[in-house]
Scaffold this motif. Structure first.
Motif, PDB file in Angstrom:
ATOM      1  N   ASP A 118     -40.450  10.534 -14.432  1.00 31.51           N
ATOM      2  CA  ASP A 118     -40.744  11.405 -13.294  1.00 31.51           C
ATOM      3  C   ASP A 118     -39.473  11.622 -12.484  1.00 31.51           C
ATOM      4  OD1 ASP A 118     -41.709  12.816 -11.151  1.00 31.51           O
ATOM      5  OD2 ASP A 118     -43.329  11.426 -10.680  1.00 31.51           O
ATOM      6  N   GLN A 119     -38.757  12.683 -12.812  1.00 32.46           N
ATOM      7  CA  GLN A 119     -37.475  12.962 -12.175  1.00 32.46           C
ATOM      8  C   GLN A 119     -37.605  13.361 -10.695  1.00 32.46           C
ATOM      9  OE1 GLN A 119     -34.075  13.036 -13.643  1.00 32.46           O
ATOM     10  NE2 GLN A 119     -35.238  11.498 -14.766  1.00 32.46           N
ATOM     11  N   ARG A 120     -38.847  13.570 -10.222  1.00 30.17           N
ATOM     12  CA  ARG A 120     -39.041  13.907  -8.812  1.00 30.17           C
ATOM     13  C   ARG A 120     -38.908  12.677  -7.917  1.00 30.17           C
ATOM     14  NH1 ARG A 120     -44.848  16.208  -9.441  1.00 30.17           N
ATOM     15  NH2 ARG A 120     -44.792  14.361 -10.731  1.00 30.17           N
ATOM     16  N   ARG A 121     -39.132  11.524  -8.477  1.00 32.58           N
ATOM     17  CA  ARG A 121     -39.069  10.288  -7.697  1.00 32.58           C
ATOM     18  C   ARG A 121     -37.639   9.767  -7.650  1.00 32.58           C
ATOM     19  NH1 ARG A 121     -42.367   6.590 -11.034  1.00 32.58           N
ATOM     20  NH2 ARG A 121     -41.727   5.035  -9.528  1.00 32.58           N
ATOM     21  N   LEU A 122     -37.288   9.168  -6.516  1.00 32.20           N
ATOM     22  CA  LEU A 122     -35.987   8.521  -6.384  1.00 32.20           C
ATOM     23  C   LEU A 122     -36.242   7.062  -6.068  1.00 32.20           C
ATOM     24  CD1 LEU A 122     -32.890   8.693  -6.259  1.00 32.20           C
ATOM     25  CD2 LEU A 122     -33.125   9.133  -3.800  1.00 32.20           C
ATOM     26  N   LEU A 158     -35.897  -4.455   0.447  1.00 32.25           N
ATOM     27  CA  LEU A 158     -35.729  -4.478  -1.009  1.00 32.25           C
ATOM     28  C   LEU A 158     -35.727  -5.904  -1.539  1.00 32.25           C
ATOM     29  CD1 LEU A 158     -33.082  -1.654  -1.493  1.00 32.25           C
ATOM     30  CD2 LEU A 158     -35.486  -1.608  -2.209  1.00 32.25           C
ATOM     31  N   ARG A 159     -35.059  -6.812  -0.834  1.00 35.98           N
ATOM     32  CA  ARG A 159     -34.978  -8.206  -1.301  1.00 35.98           C
ATOM     33  C   ARG A 159     -36.335  -8.876  -1.283  1.00 35.98           C
ATOM     34  NH1 ARG A 159     -34.284 -12.199  -4.047  1.00 35.98           N
ATOM     35  NH2 ARG A 159     -32.656 -13.731  -3.681  1.00 35.98           N
ATOM     36  N   GLN A 160     -37.185  -8.473  -0.356  1.00 37.31           N
ATOM     37  CA  GLN A 160     -38.496  -9.098  -0.238  1.00 37.31           C
ATOM     38  C   GLN A 160     -39.562  -8.391  -1.071  1.00 37.31           C
ATOM     39  OE1 GLN A 160     -38.751  -9.268   4.065  1.00 37.31           O
ATOM     40  NE2 GLN A 160     -37.846 -11.296   4.072  1.00 37.31           N
ATOM     41  N   THR A 161     -39.129  -7.409  -1.871  1.00 40.75           N
ATOM     42  CA  THR A 161     -40.008  -6.729  -2.812  1.00 40.75           C
ATOM     43  C   THR A 161     -39.854  -7.443  -4.157  1.00 40.75           C
ATOM     44  OG1 THR A 161     -39.744  -4.650  -1.634  1.00 40.75           O
ATOM     45  CG2 THR A 161     -40.445  -4.504  -3.927  1.00 40.75           C
ATOM     46  N   PRO A 162     -40.963  -7.706  -4.867  1.00 36.91           N
ATOM     47  CA  PRO A 162     -40.887  -8.524  -6.084  1.00 36.91           C
ATOM     48  C   PRO A 162     -39.741  -8.217  -7.040  1.00 36.91           C
ATOM     49  CG  PRO A 162     -43.159  -8.058  -5.578  1.00 36.91           C
ATOM     50  CD  PRO A 162     -42.327  -7.300  -4.565  1.00 36.91           C
ATOM     51  N   ASP A 163     -39.509  -6.947  -7.401  1.00 34.56           N
ATOM     52  CA  ASP A 163     -38.406  -6.669  -8.327  1.00 34.56           C
ATOM     53  C   ASP A 163     -37.235  -5.984  -7.633  1.00 34.56           C
ATOM     54  OD1 ASP A 163     -39.442  -4.162  -7.955  1.00 34.56           O
ATOM     55  OD2 ASP A 163     -39.651  -3.680 -10.081  1.00 34.56           O
ATOM     56  N   SER A 164     -37.200  -6.055  -6.298  1.00 38.23           N
ATOM     57  CA  SER A 164     -36.137  -5.453  -5.478  1.00 38.23           C
ATOM     58  C   SER A 164     -36.000  -3.957  -5.697  1.00 38.23           C
ATOM     59  CB  SER A 164     -34.790  -6.146  -5.731  1.00 38.23           C
ATOM     60  OG  SER A 164     -34.842  -7.474  -5.307  1.00 38.23           O
ATOM     61  N   THR A 165     -37.107  -3.282  -6.091  1.00 38.33           N
ATOM     62  CA  THR A 165     -37.083  -1.841  -6.340  1.00 38.33           C
ATOM     63  C   THR A 165     -38.245  -1.175  -5.626  1.00 38.33           C
ATOM     64  OG1 THR A 165     -36.099  -2.162  -8.523  1.00 38.33           O
ATOM     65  CG2 THR A 165     -37.170  -0.051  -8.125  1.00 38.33           C
ATOM     66  N   LEU A 166     -37.942  -0.082  -4.933  1.00 39.82           N
ATOM     67  CA  LEU A 166     -38.964   0.736  -4.283  1.00 39.82           C
ATOM     68  C   LEU A 166     -38.559   2.197  -4.406  1.00 39.82           C
ATOM     69  CD1 LEU A 166     -39.485  -1.168  -0.897  1.00 39.82           C
ATOM     70  CD2 LEU A 166     -41.167  -0.967  -2.736  1.00 39.82           C
ATOM     71  N   GLU A 167     -39.535   3.093  -4.218  1.00 38.93           N
ATOM     72  CA  GLU A 167     -39.206   4.503  -4.102  1.00 38.93           C
ATOM     73  C   GLU A 167     -38.580   4.719  -2.739  1.00 38.93           C
ATOM     74  OE1 GLU A 167     -41.998   7.555  -5.240  1.00 38.93           O
ATOM     75  OE2 GLU A 167     -43.058   6.108  -6.523  1.00 38.93           O
ATOM     76  N   SER A 168     -37.708   5.700  -2.630  1.00 37.00           N
ATOM     77  CA  SER A 168     -37.000   5.921  -1.374  1.00 37.00           C
ATOM     78  C   SER A 168     -37.963   6.231  -0.233  1.00 37.00           C
ATOM     79  CB  SER A 168     -35.958   7.029  -1.520  1.00 37.00           C
ATOM     80  OG  SER A 168     -36.578   8.249  -1.848  1.00 37.00           O
ATOM     81  N   ARG A 169     -39.055   6.929  -0.503  1.00 38.36           N
ATOM     82  CA  ARG A 169     -40.022   7.227   0.559  1.00 38.36           C
ATOM     83  C   ARG A 169     -40.680   5.945   1.073  1.00 38.36           C
ATOM     84  NH1 ARG A 169     -44.934   6.707  -1.403  1.00 38.36           N
ATOM     85  NH2 ARG A 169     -45.276   6.932  -3.617  1.00 38.36           N
ATOM     86  N   GLU A 170     -40.908   4.977   0.188  1.00 36.10           N
ATOM     87  CA  GLU A 170     -41.474   3.699   0.603  1.00 36.10           C
ATOM     88  C   GLU A 170     -40.476   2.936   1.484  1.00 36.10           C
ATOM     89  OE1 GLU A 170     -44.243   2.154  -3.000  1.00 36.10           O
ATOM     90  OE2 GLU A 170     -42.129   2.473  -3.522  1.00 36.10           O
ATOM     91  N   VAL A 171     -39.207   2.985   1.093  1.00 38.31           N
ATOM     92  CA  VAL A 171     -38.166   2.339   1.889  1.00 38.31           C
ATOM     93  C   VAL A 171     -38.131   2.945   3.283  1.00 38.31           C
ATOM     94  CG1 VAL A 171     -35.683   1.923   2.122  1.00 38.31           C
ATOM     95  CG2 VAL A 171     -36.772   1.714  -0.121  1.00 38.31           C
ATOM     96  N   ALA A 172     -38.171   4.271   3.356  1.00 39.74           N
ATOM     97  CA  ALA A 172     -38.135   4.959   4.651  1.00 39.74           C
ATOM     98  C   ALA A 172     -39.303   4.515   5.523  1.00 39.74           C
ATOM     99  CB  ALA A 172     -38.159   6.471   4.447  1.00 39.74           C
ATOM    100  N   ASP A 173     -40.490   4.483   4.954  1.00 42.87           N
ATOM    101  CA  ASP A 173     -41.672   4.099   5.727  1.00 42.87           C
ATOM    102  C   ASP A 173     -41.600   2.644   6.183  1.00 42.87           C
ATOM    103  OD1 ASP A 173     -42.671   6.652   5.359  1.00 42.87           O
ATOM    104  OD2 ASP A 173     -44.034   6.080   3.737  1.00 42.87           O
TER     105      ASP A 173
END
Length: 149
Positions: free
Chosen positions: A88-92, A43-58
């Motif tokens: 999009d309430q399906r995304r976390l 997360l810290r190395q992502t430009p805005d420190s935000t990712l979808e949870s599925r991206e974090v998992a991968d």
């Protein structure tokens, strides 16, 4: 009896354990698990420190059901915030909090020192070669013919 083929997967696991020996004491001192640190770092190395949870998992190589618990503990400790976009309430989505960013910044100096110790023991050229080879292994796909077929 024919000589057995070395186990790539076992060698990688053993190498991981050896490498983690440099980092576990630091993680323990800060009360952070290996999985939690991977999430914080990604997360810290992502430009805005935000990712979808599925991206974090991968990216963190954590199974999605396990990630739920990891994120729950990180959120409880005030290090991340989970939220659903209004569009999009399906995304976390997962965002690193200021406290999470501060923890990363505090720990990263000591983590860098551990990487320096590994490089000193391997030698800078061997370390670069190792990282290049690991990137190549990460890009392998079962069933794809390689360049040496």
């Amino acid at each position: 009896m024919p000589e057995s083929t070395p186990s790539l997967t076992l060698a990688l696991l053993q190498a991981r354990e050896s490498a983690m020996g440099f980092f576990r004491p630091l993680l323990n001192r800060y009360g952070v698990t290996e999985q939690q640190w991977r999430v914080i770092r990604i997360l810290r190395q992502t430009p805005d420190s935000t990712l979808e949870s599925r991206e974090v998992a991968d990216l963190a190589c954590i199974l999605r059901p396990s990630l739920t618990g990891v994120l729950g503990r990180l959120e409880r400790d005030g290090l991340v915030k989970r939220w659903k976009p209004e569009t999009d309430q399906r995304r976390l989505c997962v965002t690193l909090t200021e406290r999470g960013e501060a923890l990363f910044d505090e720990m990263s100096k000591e983590m860098v020192r551990q990487y320096e110790l590994i490089q000193e023991q391997l030698g800078p050229e061997n370390f670069r070669t190792l990282m290049q080879l690991l990137r190549k292994v990460q890009g392998l796909h079962p069933g794809d013919p390689g360049p040496h077929t």
